[in-house]
Design an enzyme around this catalytic site. Structure first.
Site, mmCIF file in Angstrom:
data_model
loop_
_atom_site.group_PDB
_atom_site.id
_atom_site.type_symbol
_atom_site.label_atom_id
_atom_site.label_comp_id
_atom_site.label_asym_id
_atom_site.label_seq_id
_atom_site.Cartn_x
_atom_site.Cartn_y
_atom_site.Cartn_z
ATOM 1 N N ASP A 138 -2.986 -1.843 -5.507
ATOM 2 C CA ASP A 138 -2.329 -1.469 -6.762
ATOM 3 C C ASP A 138 -1.962 -2.681 -7.610
ATOM 4 O O ASP A 138 -1.949 -3.819 -7.149
ATOM 5 C CB ASP A 138 -1.027 -0.699 -6.457
ATOM 6 N N ARG A 152 -4.221 2.828 -7.742
ATOM 7 C CA ARG A 152 -4.512 3.257 -6.356
ATOM 8 C C ARG A 152 -5.518 4.417 -6.373
ATOM 9 O O ARG A 152 -6.207 4.654 -5.399
ATOM 10 C CB ARG A 152 -3.218 3.701 -5.649
ATOM 11 N N ASP A 166 -3.825 -12.428 1.787
ATOM 12 C CA ASP A 166 -3.827 -13.341 0.642
ATOM 13 C C ASP A 166 -3.563 -14.743 1.179
ATOM 14 O O ASP A 166 -4.444 -15.367 1.774
ATOM 15 C CB ASP A 166 -2.716 -12.862 -0.313
ATOM 16 N N THR A 167 -2.332 -15.228 1.126
ATOM 17 C CA THR A 167 -2.058 -16.558 1.708
ATOM 18 C C THR A 167 -2.059 -16.477 3.246
ATOM 19 O O THR A 167 -2.312 -17.458 3.922
ATOM 20 C CB THR A 167 -0.661 -17.058 1.293
ATOM 21 N N GLY A 168 -1.759 -15.290 3.779
ATOM 22 C CA GLY A 168 -1.682 -15.134 5.240
ATOM 23 C C GLY A 168 -0.238 -15.159 5.729
ATOM 24 O O GLY A 168 0.055 -14.857 6.893
ATOM 25 N N GLU A 211 -4.986 -3.653 7.393
ATOM 26 C CA GLU A 211 -4.450 -4.138 6.110
ATOM 27 C C GLU A 211 -5.509 -4.053 5.021
ATOM 28 O O GLU A 211 -6.705 -4.090 5.313
ATOM 29 C CB GLU A 211 -4.034 -5.623 6.249
ATOM 30 N N ASP A 212 -5.055 -3.985 3.803
ATOM 31 C CA ASP A 212 -5.999 -3.991 2.692
ATOM 32 C C ASP A 212 -6.456 -5.420 2.386
ATOM 33 O O ASP A 212 -7.646 -5.698 2.261
ATOM 34 C CB ASP A 212 -5.395 -3.352 1.436
ATOM 35 N N LYS A 253 -8.871 -13.838 -7.305
ATOM 36 C CA LYS A 253 -8.571 -13.022 -8.502
ATOM 37 C C LYS A 253 -7.732 -11.832 -8.058
ATOM 38 O O LYS A 253 -7.832 -11.390 -6.907
ATOM 39 C CB LYS A 253 -9.874 -12.485 -9.112
ATOM 40 N N PHE A 254 -6.940 -11.274 -8.987
ATOM 41 C CA PHE A 254 -6.153 -10.090 -8.645
ATOM 42 C C PHE A 254 -7.063 -8.864 -8.702
ATOM 43 O O PHE A 254 -7.655 -8.581 -9.755
ATOM 44 C CB PHE A 254 -4.970 -9.924 -9.604
HETATM 45 O O1 LIG Z 1 -5.417 -9.142 -5.397
HETATM 46 C C1 LIG Z 1 -4.459 -8.276 -5.010
HETATM 47 N N1 LIG Z 1 -4.435 -7.025 -5.513
HETATM 48 C C2 LIG Z 1 -3.493 -6.140 -5.133
HETATM 49 N N2 LIG Z 1 -2.536 -6.445 -4.247
HETATM 50 C C3 LIG Z 1 -2.526 -7.690 -3.729
HETATM 51 C C4 LIG Z 1 -3.471 -8.643 -4.081
HETATM 52 N N3 LIG Z 1 -3.229 -9.798 -3.405
HETATM 53 N N4 LIG Z 1 -2.145 -9.629 -2.621
HETATM 54 C C5 LIG Z 1 -1.607 -8.325 -2.751
HETATM 55 MG MG LIG Z 2 0.808 -3.865 -3.994
HETATM 56 MG MG LIG Z 3 -1.405 -4.866 2.255
#
Ligand SMILES: Oc1ncnc2c1N=NC2
Ligand SMILES: [Mg+2]
Ligand SMILES: [Mg+2]
Length: 213
Positions: free
Chosen positions: A189, A195, A133-135, A129-130, A181-182
């Site tokens: 993406d 991407r 986040d929350t899990g 996985e990339d 943070k995002f």
């Molecule tokens: O920070 C993030 N950036 C991209 N995509 C996702 C993120 N968190 N959950 C999915």
């Molecule tokens: Mg995405």
């Molecule tokens: Mg993912």
């Protein structure tokens, strides 16, 4: 801890000191993790995964689309160890796409690529996985996978986000723990943009507006 902790007010790199696609220059706030550091961290994760693996073959299950780059690099590094060490194991490759539809009550996970799941029976699966986040998504996916009776399941996530609402789930292998943070880049993406950016970056407010849908 078993992973690099990127602090909340940790060092941020300026795009003036690295190469970024010209079309994103106006939308990147800063570089959180430069591509070279990502690659070096994945090289060590590959050694940890290789050392920790028992069995004669592995199925590397790439979670699209965000897991694309991490899966590619991880597979290359594990492959190199399979060529140059006393232990080697065959690596299969499969893909899933996850969409978590939010409804009134809770996010419901939709999995595309179910035929991939059927092929997991009796196999040693490494989910790649990339970001966790929350899990929630990963925990729902793991429950779903159990139905298909894999022999073993481990999870490697490049990123683990520090979230107050985290389920507390921690993958078996994590590259970096990052601030809440995002982030974008390295196949992560924002509305399908970024991407095509090699570094993991923080998007700025201008970019959030420019690429909002
Ligand atoms: O920070 C993030 N950036 C991209 N995509 C996702 C993120 N968190 N959950 C999915
Ligand atoms: Mg995405
Ligand atoms: Mg993912």
């Amino acid at each position: 801890p078993k992973f690099i902790k990127v602090e909340d007010n940790g060092h941020l790199y300026s795009i003036d000191h690295f190469s970024v696609p010209r079309h994103y220059e106006d939308s990147i706030g800063s570089i959180l993790i430069p591509h070279g550091l990502i690659a070096d961290r994945i090289e060590r994760m590959a050694r940890d995964i290789h050392e920790g693996f028992e069995g004669e073959s592995m199925i590397l299950l790439c979670i699209l689309k965000g897991g694309f780059r991490f899966s590619q690099d991880l597979m290359n590094y594990i492959g190199a160890i399979n060529c140059n060490s006393g232990k080697s194991f065959q690596i299969g490759l499969d893909f899933l796409r996850l969409k978590s539809y939010t409804n009134e009550e809770s996010g419901e996970l939709k999995i595309m690529g179910v035929d991939a799941l059927e092929s997991l029976k009796g196999k040693n699966v490494l989910i790649v996985e990339d970001i966790v986040d929350t899990g929630n998504t990963m925990q729902q996916l793991l429950k779903t996978l159990d139905v298909y009776q894999p022999k073993s399941v481990k999870v490697a996530s490049l990123l683990l986000k520090r979230r107050p609402d985290s389920t507390g789930y921690i993958p078996d292998y994590v590259g970096f723990e990052i601030p809440n943070k995002f982030v974008i880049g390295y196949a992560l993406d924002y509305n399908e943009y970024f991407r095509d950016l090699n570094h993991i970056c923080v998007i700025n407010d201008f970019g959030k507006k420019k690429y909002a849908i």
